[in-house]
Design an enzyme around this catalytic site. Structure first.
Site, mmCIF file in Angstrom:
data_model
loop_
_atom_site.group_PDB
_atom_site.id
_atom_site.type_symbol
_atom_site.label_atom_id
_atom_site.label_comp_id
_atom_site.label_asym_id
_atom_site.label_seq_id
_atom_site.Cartn_x
_atom_site.Cartn_y
_atom_site.Cartn_z
ATOM 1 N N LYS A 119 14.591 20.041 121.385
ATOM 2 C CA LYS A 119 14.152 19.818 120.005
ATOM 3 C C LYS A 119 14.064 18.309 119.736
ATOM 4 O O LYS A 119 14.550 17.492 120.517
ATOM 5 C CB LYS A 119 15.123 20.475 119.028
ATOM 6 C CG LYS A 119 16.553 19.933 119.118
ATOM 7 C CD LYS A 119 17.483 20.632 118.158
ATOM 8 C CE LYS A 119 18.896 20.066 118.299
ATOM 9 N NZ LYS A 119 19.822 20.621 117.298
ATOM 10 N N TYR A 150 19.230 -13.856 109.383
ATOM 11 C CA TYR A 150 19.223 -13.636 107.941
ATOM 12 C C TYR A 150 20.638 -13.699 107.367
ATOM 13 O O TYR A 150 21.583 -13.132 107.919
ATOM 14 C CB TYR A 150 18.629 -12.261 107.616
ATOM 15 C CG TYR A 150 17.125 -12.190 107.748
ATOM 16 C CD1 TYR A 150 16.298 -12.973 106.948
ATOM 17 C CD2 TYR A 150 16.534 -11.324 108.660
ATOM 18 C CE1 TYR A 150 14.922 -12.909 107.053
ATOM 19 C CE2 TYR A 150 15.156 -11.247 108.778
ATOM 20 C CZ TYR A 150 14.359 -12.037 107.973
ATOM 21 O OH TYR A 150 12.990 -11.971 108.092
ATOM 22 N N MET A 161 13.791 -6.873 111.997
ATOM 23 C CA MET A 161 12.866 -5.792 112.276
ATOM 24 C C MET A 161 12.293 -5.882 113.689
ATOM 25 O O MET A 161 12.107 -4.864 114.364
ATOM 26 C CB MET A 161 11.718 -5.797 111.268
ATOM 27 C CG MET A 161 10.739 -4.645 111.456
ATOM 28 S SD MET A 161 9.364 -4.685 110.283
ATOM 29 C CE MET A 161 10.226 -4.294 108.747
ATOM 30 N N ARG A 220 26.741 26.696 108.698
ATOM 31 C CA ARG A 220 25.414 26.107 108.548
ATOM 32 C C ARG A 220 24.408 27.254 108.548
ATOM 33 O O ARG A 220 24.138 27.828 107.509
ATOM 34 C CB ARG A 220 25.169 25.088 109.671
ATOM 35 C CG ARG A 220 23.961 24.213 109.476
ATOM 36 C CD ARG A 220 23.858 23.142 110.547
ATOM 37 N NE ARG A 220 23.752 23.694 111.889
ATOM 38 C CZ ARG A 220 23.672 22.950 112.989
ATOM 39 N NH1 ARG A 220 23.738 21.628 112.895
ATOM 40 N NH2 ARG A 220 23.554 23.506 114.174
#
Length: 364
Positions: free
Chosen positions: A35, A255, A303, A130
């Site tokens: 999955k 940063y 990023m 669940r």
């Protein structure tokens, strides 16, 4: 040298990990859990490489249909089962196995116009809370499925372990005992074990085992390394050094200026960041690998880049390869330093990262 950020998928390591699963449960059928794009490894590539397993498990019907349309012939189990009458027809058409976890699914099945009977797995809630039928409803729903006329018999029986990753807790034993009580006298193959259940709990190894994270070389246990169980990393995330600069004592990097050099330091900027799937919350001091040399992360993850202190490394040059996790650097180390788990890191590698498949690709 051109800068490349890439993820290497080693199919030879994958096959080794499958062999370790078979060794741990030699009398069980093996259902590979693929999955979420095979935990970020590429669902179709992994399915092709594992043509000798007994079945595959996915979370959603669209994943299952994609496998069938790609030519996969083994059992394909969909953990969420069907959610509408139209989906019942799709399960029938594509010959998919459905998990029955709620009573409404029996109503959908009886109301459907499915042409072929379905293979179903009755999922029992033994403590995960669940998906799964309450223990008090097992007999009633099992009878209803048998009488529906739209189910292939015998019905398979399954549950999911909530705490198998922690060998010190009694929860797993309690879940297995409840499962056995609920299924006493019921025919049909059984499945309990996920990766942790398969490796750590002999009593959880039934007709089918469902390894997931262990196939990809991740440890299913708390505070453990995959190598403890002889597993090899299938995914290696790599990038390269973009630049080198000397930072003087007292100067800051990145940063917010959260890291300040305590002495004059050689800082390498590496071409990977949270836009590629490297975790933004990785702690300062988290290691990456340059050749056989470890170097710590400094400053915040950006990023598109990270910064590492290579002052103690020898002969570092622009273009040098940097391993973020995988071969030589266990993914569990980064997960711990980032407040997450290896599953999330594997699944989080983004589409802009070049994928390279190596090893036995023919499924042989």
């Amino acid at each position: 040298m051109p800068q490349r950020t890439e993820v290497i998928i080693d199919l030879t390591a994958l096959k080794h990990n499958v062999s370790m699963a078979r060794k741990a449960a030699p009398y069980s059928k093996l259902m590979a859990v693929i999955k979420a794009n095979a935990y970020g490894h590429g669902m179709l590539d992994i399915a092709k490489a594992l043509s000798d397993v007994d079945g595959f498990a996915v979370a959603r019907i669209d994943e299952a249909i994609k496998l069938r349309e790609a030519g996969v012939t083994q059992t394909i189990l969909v953990f969420t089962g069907f959610l509408s009458a139209d989906e019942v027809s799709q399960f029938s058409h594509y010959d998919l196995d459905a998990v029955i976890h709620s009573e409404y699914q029996l109503e959908l099945l009886n109301a459907s116009a499915a042409v072929k009977p379905l293979s179903v797995w009755l999922k029992i809630n033994t403590g995960m809370n669940r998906l799964g039928v309450d223990s008090s409803a097992v007999a009633r729903l099992h009878d209803g499925l048998q009488l529906s006329g739209k189910v292939r018999l015998p019905i398979k029986l399954m549950t999911h372990l909530a705490c198998a990753d922690d060998m010190s807790r009694p929860t797993t034993t309690q879940q297995i005992e409840l499962f056995d009580a609920c299924t006493s006298g019921l025919a049909g193959e059984q499945s309990i074990a996920n990766s942790a259940g398969l490796l750590g709990w002999q009593q959880a190894r039934r007709h089918w085992v469902r390894p997931g994270i262990m196939l990809y070389g991740g440890s299913p246990f708390c505070n453990a390394a995959a190598s403890d169980d002889g597993l090899l990393p299938v995914m290696t995330l790599k990038s390269s050094v973009l630049s080198l600069q000397t930072v003087k004592k007292g100067e800051c990097v990145g940063y917010g200026g959260v890291w300040q050099a305590k002495k004059t330091s050689l800082i390498a900027t590496v071409g990977i960041g949270y836009g590629d799937g490297y975790p933004r919350h990785a702690e300062i001091g988290t290691f990456v690998l340059l050749g056989r040399q470890k170097a710590p992360l400094v400053g915040r993850v950006s990023m598109d880049s990270i910064n590492i202190d290579v002052s103690q490394c020898e002969n570092v040059q622009v273009g040098d390869e940097v391993v973020l996790w995988g071969e030589g650097l266990p993914i569990e180390e980064l997960a711990e330093k980032s407040g997450t788990i290896s599953y999330e890191l594997m699944c989080g590698v983004t589409e802009r990262v070049l994928r390279v498949i190596k090893g036995a690709e023919d499924g042989g």
